[in-house]
Design an enzyme around this catalytic site. Sequence first.
Site, PDB file in Angstrom:
ATOM      1  N   GLU A   1      14.142  24.937 -27.068  1.00  0.00           N
ATOM      2  CA  GLU A   1      12.741  25.240 -27.378  1.00  0.00           C
ATOM      3  C   GLU A   1      12.101  24.188 -28.278  1.00  0.00           C
ATOM      4  OE1 GLU A   1      12.498  29.203 -28.975  1.00  0.00           O
ATOM      5  OE2 GLU A   1      14.280  28.984 -30.184  1.00  0.00           O
TER       6      GLU A   1
ATOM      7  N   HIS B   1       3.829  35.873 -31.593  1.00  0.00           N
ATOM      8  CA  HIS B   1       4.762  36.994 -31.542  1.00  0.00           C
ATOM      9  C   HIS B   1       4.022  38.324 -31.569  1.00  0.00           C
ATOM     10  CE1 HIS B   1       7.883  33.960 -32.521  1.00  0.00           C
ATOM     11  NE2 HIS B   1       8.461  34.656 -31.575  1.00  0.00           N
TER      12      HIS B   1
ATOM     13  N   ASP C   1       7.933  28.289 -27.615  1.00  0.00           N
ATOM     14  CA  ASP C   1       8.029  27.262 -28.646  1.00  0.00           C
ATOM     15  C   ASP C   1       8.032  25.866 -28.046  1.00  0.00           C
ATOM     16  OD1 ASP C   1       8.001  28.489 -31.207  1.00  0.00           O
ATOM     17  OD2 ASP C   1       9.892  29.445 -30.682  1.00  0.00           O
TER      18      ASP C   1
ATOM     19  N   CYS D   1      13.341  32.149 -20.828  1.00  0.00           N
ATOM     20  CA  CYS D   1      13.024  33.456 -21.420  1.00  0.00           C
ATOM     21  C   CYS D   1      11.704  33.470 -22.173  1.00  0.00           C
ATOM     22  CB  CYS D   1      14.164  33.925 -22.322  1.00  0.00           C
ATOM     23  SG  CYS D   1      14.435  32.852 -23.739  1.00  0.00           S
TER      24      CYS D   1
HETATM   25  C1  PEP Z   1      10.343  31.114 -26.907  1.00  0.00           C
HETATM   26  O1  PEP Z   1      10.079  30.388 -27.856  1.00  0.00           O
HETATM   27  O2  PEP Z   1       9.939  30.887 -25.750  1.00  0.00           O
HETATM   28  C2  PEP Z   1      11.144  32.330 -27.087  1.00  0.00           C
HETATM   29  C3  PEP Z   1      11.579  33.020 -26.069  1.00  0.00           C
HETATM   30  O3  PEP Z   1      11.392  32.741 -28.354  1.00  0.00           O
HETATM   31  P1  PEP Z   1      10.284  33.386 -29.293  1.00  0.00           P
HETATM   32  O4  PEP Z   1       9.083  33.720 -28.445  1.00  0.00           O
HETATM   33  O5  PEP Z   1      10.887  34.590 -29.921  1.00  0.00           O
HETATM   34  O6  PEP Z   1       9.997  32.304 -30.283  1.00  0.00           O
HETATM   35 MG    MG Z   2      11.164  30.657 -29.700  1.00  0.00          MG
END
Ligand code: PEP
Ligand code: MG
Length: 570
Positions: free
Chosen positions: A431, A190, A455, A502
């Site tokens: 995910e 993140h 994830d 996403c």
């Molecule tokens: C993901 O896991 O791909 C996602 C979009 O959520 P995050 O990156 O916030 O875990």
């Molecule tokens: Mg995620």
Amino acid sequence: MHGIPVSGGIAIGHAHLVSHARLEVAHYDVPAAQIAGELARFDAALETVREELGQLRTQLPADAPQEFDAFLNLHLMILSDATLSSTPREIIEAEKCNAEWALKVQTDALLAQFDQIEDNYLQERKADVIQVVERMMKVLLGRPGYAPPASDNERNLILVAHDLSPADVIQFKQHQFASFITDVGGTTSHTAIVARSLAIPSIVALHSARQLIRENELLIVDGTIGMIIVDPDPQALAEYRLRQNQWDLEKQKLKRLRDTRAATLDNVEVELHANIELPGDVEQVLESGGTGIGLFRTEFLFLNRDNLPDEDEQFEAYRNVVRAMGGLPVTIRTYDLGADKQINDAVNTSQNPALGLRAIRLSLTEPQMFLAQLRALLRASHYGRLRILIPMLMSAVEINQTLAFIAQARQELEDKFIPFDRNVQVGGMIEIPAAALAIQTFTKRFDFLSIGTNDLIQYTLAIDRSDDSVSHLYDPLHPAVINLIAGVIKACNKSATPVALCGEMAGDVRLTRLLLGLGLRQFSMHPASLLEVKQQVLKSNLRELVPLAARMLRTADADKLQTMLRKLNA
Ligand code: PEP
Ligand code: MG
């Protein structure tokens, strides 16, 4: 130095060393004549904290557990120990630096020693040392002493950090730095994702950059290949200035595509949405021509503060985004807290935080907090096209519980005659591999789905996405990963459930054609990648992509897959 590229482009500027942003500590030289003043400032801070702790002790209620007193006493002892009360003074004198920096240098050395101790009890005392230092730091920062000379324009500064949490990085959004580089972090951590959203060249996993680079040193950052050059010679500098101009020119050209409809050469329309972390990011979404928001990571509203945002505050934030997007769809994800994003910046004591109480799992154990967010979301849905997205779902039981909470939040608003969109759509994130494999459970219950590949890859390949020591194993093209993604897209298309992707894969232009070939029609990514992905869509012919993508699904050989990908992108 080489690291992992996070965000492309070239930056040329001066290094600015930073640490934990909550206690951001700048380093500056203090002229000899001011050293006595700096020492006095350090002593005064020490005294203030001593008084604070003493006062806390006298104010303890009579029935307070004995440990409280012992705990405050321990903090007083730590404060008085020479390692904290006199060594920093020696550093101020020897290095002619500011008091905060001296305290920080000494704390880093102390904490490194703690890390080498095997004894559990002593290990735990590390947290006490941190708390005492934080008290000192707050006092020092609240009482600035010698002011450093006005530094470089922010735009020419390159932030150099060891390790920052996503909460730290989000604070840098308010500034306009040239670049951001860190010693640790994986590509889809993140921290890296937020760094990417700053839309400046960034690199992670440089290992010892923070230690080797000095304040104000001239750096070239090549965010595209993940390389920095420290103290470059004039030739390198000239070469990179040229490349920087070319890069800027390319970006400028891309802007022309802003209002172009995203469709393939054979006229299949593709939706390109944007991911945001804070309401203020909407501006960038509109500039990049995003036709909606595919992921608003609301947990960032909960970070860097001592209290929780209440229902009204959240409602305002969501409504602002929905209104600013003027009728375009806005997908808002309920908070994904836990793991590396903790309220109050608390340290997660769970052994495996990524496998622990995170996202929807946390929400389901905190009904009041979850309901407040759901009510805020529903209320905001009255003002535009809002969709609710639930992270990290894994089982039918969780889906049932989540939908029951949403029904309860709706009922509560009905009872009070508060308007909301009765057709508000609810979606689930895919995910966790279990969710991808049991996809029918999800297509049956949700209005739409969104694949979170960051994830999904982490859990499928068992790679901690924030650990750079395994980031070379992170592979979106692993046959298990592409087959899971393909399976989800296929099941969704068959059941007419809209599906988006996403994760960071959506913004990786090398993968755009593969995803199109697998049947994906909705992408959500950082606004900074959107126009480049659109350009790729515009140049693609689906009829050619589909058979090649299908062949890739049947290939297990990594080298062959790379060759096929090159062919797909040629
Ligand atoms: C993901 O896991 O791909 C996602 C979009 O959520 P995050 O990156 O916030 O875990
Ligand atoms: Mg995620």
